[in-house]
Each structure stands twice: as structure tokens, then as C-alpha cells.
Enzyme design. Structure first.
Site, PDB file in Angstrom:
ATOM      1  N   ASP A 390       0.778  -1.234   0.000  1.00  0.00           N
ATOM      2  CA  ASP A 390       0.000   0.000   0.000  1.00  0.00           C
ATOM      3  C   ASP A 390       0.808   1.281   0.000  1.00  0.00           C
ATOM      4  O   ASP A 390       0.267   2.350  -0.301  1.00  0.00           O
ATOM      5  CB  ASP A 390      -0.967   0.001   1.187  1.00  0.00           C
ATOM      6  CG  ASP A 390      -2.192  -0.860   0.927  1.00  0.00           C
ATOM      7  OD1 ASP A 390      -2.518  -1.066  -0.253  1.00  0.00           O
ATOM      8  OD2 ASP A 390      -2.821  -1.339   1.889  1.00  0.00           O
ATOM      9  N   TYR A 471     -10.018   0.668   1.998  1.00  0.00           N
ATOM     10  CA  TYR A 471      -9.744   0.443   3.416  1.00  0.00           C
ATOM     11  C   TYR A 471      -9.124   1.663   4.070  1.00  0.00           C
ATOM     12  O   TYR A 471      -8.343   2.392   3.459  1.00  0.00           O
ATOM     13  CB  TYR A 471      -8.807  -0.773   3.592  1.00  0.00           C
ATOM     14  CG  TYR A 471      -9.501  -1.951   4.213  1.00  0.00           C
ATOM     15  CD1 TYR A 471     -10.632  -2.486   3.629  1.00  0.00           C
ATOM     16  CD2 TYR A 471      -9.040  -2.527   5.396  1.00  0.00           C
ATOM     17  CE1 TYR A 471     -11.279  -3.578   4.195  1.00  0.00           C
ATOM     18  CE2 TYR A 471      -9.685  -3.614   5.963  1.00  0.00           C
ATOM     19  CZ  TYR A 471     -10.809  -4.133   5.359  1.00  0.00           C
ATOM     20  OH  TYR A 471     -11.448  -5.200   5.926  1.00  0.00           O
TER      21      TYR A 471
END
Length: 786
Positions: A390, A471
Site C-alpha cells: 500500500d 480500506y
């Protein structure tokens, strides 16, 4: 058919496949608008002056302007301003501070030299003259600052163990690839229309997103499995709305003439070509899968009256006499109850803490996120190898504004962060919050015959939230009155759902059905952090103190005819760099000690590393030798690692590792080179995360208390006694007096407090009313549907 294809291509902007936006060039100067709210910074804290300079500080606005002027006029990099650039130009992507080497930093901290030179870290996308017409993202270091005749732009190489400082794009032009994919899909829009539309019009194939799972192979072939998803009308629930059609794109070379749209996958059946799929669709027994429709089930809130009691506001924490920590705003230096530390930020990893001290003693030189990994498993082409690293999405740039009263208490102190991307400054207001909080359980209590004593458990929190697509990762650093430090993550947001086909028997091998045509998809979240421990100095040893069963004979046990079954402690110093897992039955303690420093009782001063207050024991990646990850995340294979500190190994990962996983810029496995580490400067890399097997309770969003994990660093013989006795507030009740006699220690609330409604429920009516320009931040943003 031609007109149908034309309609498909006309609506092609709805197909989210802008490949590698980090390289994107159509149009390079275009920015998207991110709407943020800048409320007045709350700094009612005590103001102090740091005893030394924050040598890790982010670049100031003035420093950034000076670097920009140097880069465009004197660097020799032949940069073109973003608004004027094409994919064949050299253009600036990112500027931020290059953190000083620890050797130089310690010389300054210890008073043997002045502050280290200031340098900037710069990423340039080089298209001009790039080999094979493929753009490269190249790292440079610019300094010393401020610019002078001695300032240079040099390749930034020392911190990468791959013998290079660049990553190349797998394709010559992301725009060209995007157009090629849209054209190929348009030529087969009759298939898409039949399989993914309904008569009611609740799903229109022209509005679907095509998101991809990338795959890199040793022979240089790059491929993508595309899956269609509904964008989500009322929310950003696209990851919950997969449709059951997949297509494979193979890109063996940079030459578009070699690109192929190969296999198609539908209803658990793999078709070698579109012609095989079309032939099957004409057969009498061909089965159309149900569609995955959006609706109220993806909404994150219920605005009805709800359950009894919901209309009453919940209990809240207040700060009746102002905050109790002190801050030097210029240096981002904080002090609270014996703790001192500096804060810096980075576009890829967000918040990092530096030079953490407790009561004047050094504890941790550097503490911060390195990488955040999520790895999926499944039996379809999308979930079967899906993984994210990420930081490639620049998690620091995605620390959006926090919501006062919800993300953090209304009384929290909020800090804004500023980054420079594509030559423009980007300020994210109120993206870090710092606050004190009192737990719902005491720090200490005891009832004796004649007295009761109990202490309030108050701690300090540094919190930020990075929203990476579907998320939200809440990351916090927590400081306790006894000198303990906790690193914690919590996750919430939409899961990446898998399609539930109608054909074949589901055995819950990878997840569970949660809606009409949606299944959950098991995955691991692994977040890697660096803790450069300096426990009372840099000469430290890691010891595994084992709690082991043993049978022993004792001279005082004269009536015992056989050895007594008991347990004892066994010391196992870790003498070589190693990866370690948390022990079974919590049967070992991992303690970093200063061998030449003892407390008043002669015991070596240390800090213990242990699982914290999350759902369970922190974990590592379940998958062995991940096919998708290659060597890009070797740190994820064990719970924690101990290595010798080196200036050439400042990070366990690079945020560009994703783009060459087989030959990453930083290969963590090379950090372990059989060096002895007794009484050395040690670095602990540790993982927190969760084995996430979503269920119906994750719909619509995963709840934070079901997805959390942490690691704690707690004093172990570091002090002569519990230091929290000097800082805790509480009461001692004397039970022998004539009536109970309370004796308070520390401050307490003795006066009535006048609170405004906004002290408990901040005014959020202006949230989201200040627009800030923000360009694309990642090569891979929309490729993976983020």
C-alpha cells in the site's frame, strides 16, 4: 455491432483503467480536486522550546521552493513542468526531506558535531531518451540545502541494495495501454452486454469499472486479469460489487503489436478465447450468473431512529483544564509525563517518530511504518493472486483530514501536513491528532486491610488514518505512564469481495457468502514497522528469556523422593541477525538490554518487546514464497527481525517495490548477512496485522475492534521501581480513620466545569468545504481499482 461498439467506447471514461498514473501523461497537468476542510488548528497546549533542532523535519515551504528552483534551473535533469510535459519528457513527481544518516544524527545529538546537512529526496519520471521508450521513475538526492554552488543532484543509491535507483514501467505509455484495452473490450461489448446487464437497468455495462490484478514473470511477461465491477451508486462500495466476468491481458513486450486479450473466465469455467466463450453462449445449457447489484446493503449508516437508547448521546471524554502535554510547534517536538519525541512525515509511509526518550534516557531512535501488505487467496483469476503493497499509493498523502469528536476527541490537538507532488504543494489539514485519554480500567489498584489505592490509567496517543481505496488504516503510537510504548493498527472499510457464481459447489475454502452474488475473500494484513531501539545507548543485546519446564532437586525438599517438577528462566542471547516468531504459549520474553548499564539492583536495563492490546498475537504472512510478491516483501515471512543498524539500510522496503517484485529496489532478505549482533546497535523490524476471514459482520464495513493488532515496548528492569508512581493520578482511601478518609495524589477536578456543546460535539458543518488540488499519486491507482 459497430454501433454497439461505438456506444461502448463513447462511455469508455467509465472504465477505470488508467494504468500507472505515476507515469500518466494525458493530460499530465490535470489534477483532480480533493475536498478537505481546514478548521483552525487547536494548540492550547503548553508551549516549550526543544533542546535541539528537529533534524528529521519535513521540508519547509521555503526549502521546497528553493529545491524547485534548483531542479528546474541548475540540476541538469532537463525537467519539463508538469503542465507542459508529455510521456517523453522528464518531469518531477515528488520532493521531500531525505532523513539524515543515523551516524551523523547521533553525532549531533551527542554534541560532537553540528546538525547534519539537509538534503532532499526527489523522484523524477524520465521519459526523455528512456531505454526502449519505457519511462523510469528515478530517485535523486539534492543537497546540501539551502542551495549554493556546492549543491548537486546526485543519484540516490546508497539506500537501495538492488544496484540501481530506478524502476521502469512495463509499458511504453499507460495511455496507449488504456486505449488498447478499451478498444479490445469495445470489440467484444456484445458479450459484456449480454452477461452483465439486466432488463431492469439496475446494472448498465457501460458504467462498469474494469479493475485488474497484475502479474510479473521471470521471463519479462507482464499480464493482467481484469474483472468488471459496479462503481457503487450511493457509496464507494465498488470492491463489494464484483461481477463474474474476467479477461486476461498479456503484455510480453513494450510493443503494442504483441499485446493480446487471451482467456476469458465465467461461472467457474475457463475459456481459451473469446470465440470459445461466444460458442458456449450459443449452447442450450449455457447458464447466466446472477448479477451483483448495489443497494441499501452497501450503505454504511442507518439514519432511522434505530434501537432504543440510540437517541441519547453516548458518554464522552472531556479535557476540563486543557491539555497536559507540551509542544514546540516549529520543531514538531512533544513532551508528556517524562516522554520526549520529534515527529516527521513522509509521502509514502506517513508519520514517523524520532529520538524517543523517557525521563532523559534514550529508548527508540526511530519508530515508523515501512510497508503495509494485504494478500488475498481465492479460486478466481482476480482474488487468486491479488496483493497490495500500500505504500505505492503514498499512504502519507492519503492521511486525510480527521473528523473531530469521532476520529479523535473534540479536545485533541490537530496537526496539518504538507507534501510536494508534481511541483505543487499539497496541504492536508488536521491529518494528525495528539491527545490524552483515560482508559476505562485503572493503571493500578489494590485493596488491603486498612486501605484501598487506585490510579487512573492515562496515556498519550499520536494518531493518523490512511485511506487506501477501500480500506482505512488507523495507525497510532501510544505512550503510557510507566514508559511503555505501543504501536497499534486498526482497519475499517469495504472488504474486497469475490463473486459468488451459480455453478459449482462452494466449500467455504476461501470465504463465506454474504449477499446474493458476493462471497468474502480471505486475506492477510501485514504492516511492517521499524523500531531502532537505543536502550540507554546504542550498544544493545537481544535476549530470548525462555520459561521452560524442568525437574530439579532442592536441598530443602528432604521429604520429596523424586525431583520437583517446576519451571525456570533460561537466557538465550541472540548472537546473529535473525527472524523470530512469537513463541508458543507465550513461553519466551524478548528483551533488548544495555549490557553495560544496570539499575540500582544490578539488573541490566532493558525494554521488552511483546504482543500488545489487539485482537490476538501479531502475525506474519500465511502464504509461503508468495508467487505474486516475489522478493518484494521478505520481511512479511516472520513476526519480527533483529538486524544490525546500517546507514545503508534505512528502510525494509521501497514504495516502488511493487513494480518489480522479482528484483525489488530493496530486498529485505539481504539485510540478514550473518553478522554478530551482541552489544551492537540493533534494529527491530516487527509486523502487526490480522488474518482476516470476513463474514457477514463485515458488511457493509469491517469494524475496527475486529481488525486490530499491536506490539508493545515495555520497560524491563529499566527503572529502579515503577516510574508511573510519580505521574499517575488517583486516590488512597484510609479505612482505619473515623470514616473513610480519601487522600488524593496528582491533580483532580475540584471545580465545576462549564462545557459548550461544541466541546463535546464539534461543528462539522464546514467539513469538506475547502478544495485542494491533488494530482494522481500512484502508477497503479486505478489499475487495481483503488
Amino acid at each position: 455491432m459497430a454501433s454497439l461498439n461505438k456506444v461502448w467506447l463513447t462511455a469508455s471514461a467509465c472504465v477505470a483503467f488508467l494504468f500507472f498514473a505515476f507515469f500518466a501523461s494525458v493530460p499530465l497537468g490535470q489534477t483532480v480536486k480533493l475536498v478537505l476542510f481546514r478548521s483552525p488548528p487547536i494548540f492550547d497546549t503548553n508551549q516549550i522550546q526543544a533542546s535541539r533542532q528537529n533534524i528529521w523535519a519535513d521540508l519547509s515551504e521555503n526549502e521546497t521552493d528553493e529545491v524547485l528552483n534548483f531542479l528546474y534551473s541548475k540540476s541538469g535533469l532537463n525537467l519539463t513542468e508538469t503542465s507542459q510535459a508529455t510521456h517523453r519528457s522528464n518531469r518531477l513527481m515528488l520532493i521531500e526531506a531525505l532523513k539524515p544518516n543515523k551516524t551523523d544524527a547521533l553525532a549531533y545529538i551527542n554534541g560532537t558535531s553540528g546538525p547534519p546537512e539537509r538534503w532532499a529526496r526527489v523522484i523524477v519520471v524520465e521519459g526523455e531518451g528512456a531505454p526502449g521508450d519505457v519511462e523510469q521513475a528515478v530517485y535523486y538526492m539534492v543537497g546540501p540545502l539551502p542551495p549554493s554552488e556546492n549543491t548537486k543532484a546526485l543519484p540516490l543509491e546508497f539506500c537501495y541494495n538492488s544496484d540501481r535507483n530506478y524502476i521502469a514501467s512495463p509499458v511504453p505509455s499507460p495511455t496507449l495501454l488504456n486505449e488498447w484495452v478499451l478498444s479490445s473490450l469495445g470489440n467484444n461489448s456484445d458479450v459484456v452486454r449480454r452477461l452483465l446487464s439486466d432488463e431492469a437497468g439496475s446494472i448498465d455495462p457501460l458504467t462498469l469499472n474494469a479493475t485488474g490484478r497484475a502479474s510479473f514473470t521471470e521471463n519479462g511477461t507482464f499480464s493482467l486479469w481484469l474483472q468488471f465491477r459496479q462503481p457503487g451508486g450511493k457509496s464507494s462500495a465498488s470492491s463489494l460489487l464484483p461481477q463474474g466476468l474476467y479477461v486476461k491481458i498479456e503484455i510480453p513486450t513494450v510493443n503494442p503489436s504483441t499485446w493480446r486479450m487471451l482467456q476469458w473466465y465465467y461461472n467457474n469455467i475457463l475459456y481459451d478465447s473469446i470465440y470459445d466463450l461466444k460458442g458456449a453462449m450459443k449452447s442450450p445449457g449455457f447458464e447466466i450468473c446472477p448479477l451483483n447489484r448495489d443497494g441499501d446493503w452497501t450503505d454504511t449508516v442507518d439514519l432511522t431512529k434505530g434501537d432504543p437508547g440510540r437517541q441519547k448521546p453516548p458518554p464522552l471524554m472531556v479535557q476540563p483544564q486543557g491539555s497536559r502535554f507540551s509542544v514546540d510547534k516549529q520543531q514538531n517536538f512533544f513532551s508528556w509525563m517524562g516522554f520526549e519525541f520529534f515527529i516527521s512525515t513522509s509521502a509514502d509511509t506517513g508519520v514517523t517518530l524520532h529520538d524517543i526518550r523517557f525521563n532523559g534516557d534514550s529508548v527508540i531512535y526511530e519508530l515508523g511504518l515501512q510497508e503495509a501488505l494485504s494478500h488475498y487467496a481465492g479460486d478466481d483469476p482476480a482474488q487468486g493472486g491479488l496483493e497490495f503493497l500500500d505504500t505505492v499509493f503514498l499512504m502519507g498523502l492519503r492521511t486525510f483530514e480527521l473528523v473531530p469528536g469521532y476520529d479523535c476527541p473534540a479536545y485533541a490537538t490537530f496537526i496539518s501536513t504538507t507534501f510536494n507532488q508534481q511541483g505543487s504543494s499539497i496541504t492536508i489539514p488536521n491529518s494528525i491528532c495528539i491527545f490524552e485519554y483515560t482508559a476505562d480500567y485503572p493503571l493500578q489498584r489494590h485493596t488491603a486491610d486498612s486501605q484501598v489505592s487506585v490510579s487512573r490509567n492515562t496515556y498519550l496517543v499520536v494518531r493518523s488514518v490512511s485511506t487506501v481505496g477501500n480500506y482505512d488504516y488507523t495507525i497510532e503510537y501510544i505512550f503510557y505512564l510507566d514508559g511503555s510504548i505501543e504501536v497499534k493498527y486498526r482497519a475499517s472499510g469495504y472488504i474486497f469481495g469475490a463473486f459468488w457464481p451459480s455453478k459449482g459447489e462452494k466449500k467455504n475454502e476461501y470465504g463465506y457468502r454474504v449477499h446474493d452474488a458476493v462471497a468474502t475473500s480471505m486475506h492477510d494484513h501485514v504492516l511492517n514497522f521499524k523500531a531502532d531501539l537505543d536502550v540507554d545507548g546504542t550498544s544493545n543485546t537481544l535476549t530470548r528469556v525462555a520459561i521452560e519446564p524442568v525437574s530439579l532437586e532442592y536441598p530443602w525438599d528432604d521429604k520429596q523422593t523424586t525431583p520437583r517438577n517446576t519451571m525456570h528462566l533460561v537466557q538465550h542471547p541472540v548472537d546473529m541477525e535473525a527472524g523470530i516468531d512469537w513463541p508458543r504459549n507465550s513461553g519466551e520474553m524478548y528483551i533488548v538490554t544495555s549490557e553495560n548499564s544496570t539499575n540500582i539492583w544490578g539488573e541490566k536495563r532493558g525494554y521488552r518487546i511483546q504482543p500488545g492490546t489487539g485482537m490476538g498475537t501479531p502475525m506474519h504472512l500465511s502464504i509461503l514464497n508468495s508467487t505474486s510478491l516475489g522478493k518484494s516483501a521478505e520481511w512479511s515471512s516472520r513476526d519480527l527481525w533483529v538486524v544490525k543498524q546500517k546507514d545503508t539500510e534505512p528502510r525494509s522496503a521501497s514504495h516502488l517495490n511493487y513494480f518489480d517484485p522479482l528484483h525489488p529496489l530493496v530486498d529485505f532478505s539481504k539485510f540478514l548477512d550473518d553478522e554478530e549482533i551482541l552489544q551492537e546497535d540493533l534494529v527491530i523490524y516487527f509486523n502487526i496485522g490480522s488474518h482476516h476471514v470476513p463474514n457477514s459482520g463485515d458488511i457493509p464495513n469491517t469494524l475496527m475492534h475486529t481488525a486490530s493488532s499491536s506490539v508493545m515496548f515495555t520497560p524491563f528492569n529499566f527503572h529502579d521501581r515503577d516510574p508511573s508512581r510519580r505521574s499517575a493520578q488517583g486516590v488512597k482511601l484510609d479505612l482505619e480513620a473515623d470514616g473513610t478518609k480519601p487522600e488524593y495524589f496528582g491533580g483532580r477536578n475540584e471545580k465545576s466545569v462549564q462545557l459548550k456543546a461544541t466541546d463535546m460535539e464539534p461543528d462539522l458543518s464546514k467539513y469538506g468545504h475547502e478544495a485542494i488540488g491533488w494530482a494522481n499519486v500512484s502508477w497503479f491507482d486505478v489499475l487495481v481499482g483503488r
